[in-house]
Design a protein around this motif. Sequence first.
Motif: not given
Lengths: 286, 345
Positions: A17, A59-65, A87-88, A102, A251
């Motif tokens: 990313p 991407t939210v950093f530390g959480v996922g995509e 939602a998730g 960011h 994904k």
Amino acid sequence: MESRESINKDIDLIFKPNLARIERILPQMEGHRLFQLRFVDEDAVNAFAHKPGQFIELTVFGVGEAPISISSPPSRPGIIEICVRKAGSVTGALFELQKGDHVGLRGPFGHGFPLETLKGKDLLLVAGGLGMAPLRSLFQAVLDDRKNYGDIVLMYGARNPDDVLFKYELLGLMNRTDLKYLLSVDVDDEGIWRQYVGVVTGLFKGVQLNSENTFCALCGPPIMYRFVIEELLKRDIPKEQVFVSLERMMKCGVGKCGHCAIGEYYCCTDGPVFRYSDISHIKEAI
Amino acid sequence: MTDKMIKKDQFMGFLHKLKNDYNVFIPAKEDDNFYNFTALGEKETFDFDYKNTRLSPKSFALPQSEKMFEFSLNKSDKDANILREAASDSSNTAIVGIRPCDANAFKVINANFDNPEFRDPWWTKHRDSLTLIGLGCNEPDSTCFCTSAGGGPFDEKGLDILLFDLDEHILIRPITKKGGKLLETADINQEADSSLKQKADEVKAASEKKISSHVATDKLKSKNALELFNASFWDDIAFSCINCGTCTFLCPTCWCFDIQDEVNYDQGDRIRNWDSCMFPLFTLHASGHNPRPEKVQRVRQRFMHKLKYYVDKYDNGIACVGCGRCVKYCPVNIDIREVIRLMNE
């Protein structure tokens, strides 16, 4: 299928990313926000070119995509707008972020609505619910290049008067004479709605469509597709002239991970926008 | 390139010599009595009578879990939130004793991972580092049906080198340049004599006859996908399935994976893990909508993908190599050969 150009620009970068800053957060209806994003690296800003209907991996950093469709048109570069429902886990974490924070972006991915094919044609754009998010990219692109298209009808069905996305922006379109904008809500308990009340297919009453020259772009929940497509076929619009944007759990975004398989296609690389004639034989598609 | 030979009692010496230039893996029996590919150490010996490993060797190029990136969430770090490609080992590796069916599986998966549109960097890097030294199957198992799946017990398609176990001798057949290079490095240069070659042909022919399980796949391509999708047999096939995912994890051609972020304090990894289309979460959207919520839909998807969608998409045969693992290990005895028969009827 549409002809496929090789998008294999940089194999090392397809999974990596690019850093982007949240420039502005514009609240929509409850649980929905429009995020305006800009790449930190100016070269990335200039390099980003998308088609309406394409998506990015956020991407939210530390959480996922998570895969998110792009709501802004290519004709307004620089800022990338995404309209997100909380939602998730990823979107939940996105809603915790502030202006200046960011996020990471990969993409754009997939096939969007083919503007070159649509040019010179009459357009019928139909959105249902959050399907307005990707469709907004298309109709803004078309309105920014209005002279190159024929008649335009935009239909939007929302659940109730509170659940209309881009409400004021869209209400502004009511005054335009160069397009027909029809808005419906499924229910109006308070009796405040001045437009059509009922399902979106009800908007077809009184609309004349030239079946030879009308191309359609649909984006909404599966149930809407079934009824709208039935309506279009009744009006002799060929399947080849209908484009639908499908939603799957994409994904990887680049046709590897298998999550978004629809028959022999991958939603992420063959879609998410499909010509209806290409997928009408796949029962699971819609 | 011509067939080479060595005496069987020189085989371990050959493998140990290979270790100078390759990571060498051979099938070895583990504590649970199942075979698995293991790094060659001092103690291991090569068991020519092994049938096959329980887990497929696909994990050499598609590890069950693989770190893609590392990142720091600590805002005082200069590269906070920048994903750095994780170091990964892609030094030369020789898989000795891989069965021809499992080698074919690499070709099946390759169609998905290495195509002109997008090349998957991890798969291609690992795949390129592998030299596949196959061992032909003198005694195929009762669940083997490779000859119905475009292969055979001595099939050469996916291999770099093919070994024939011929009593006192091993016939070594280089197939690709990569295989030839390996044999050069290991100084394997004694030409196989004609009587040994003849013996190899006989063993191969005899083995093909021993494959007792046959199923036709010839009509799958011309079948109508929608009719197959709507066929009445899916409910029966799926009835006993418990969606455990064993078939997908053991299958040498199942390639689906998930991508997840794992975080410890302020340091994190982006990891990809095998995933399975047997699980309801596989397709679940955050909105709650699920395109394949029902078990029967997922079972149908797996077989349709292997036996129809893949066939139509790549013109590369079916996405099944006939290794028989899913037949052997399915806890409720779902048999892909029977599914193929129904679909091809």
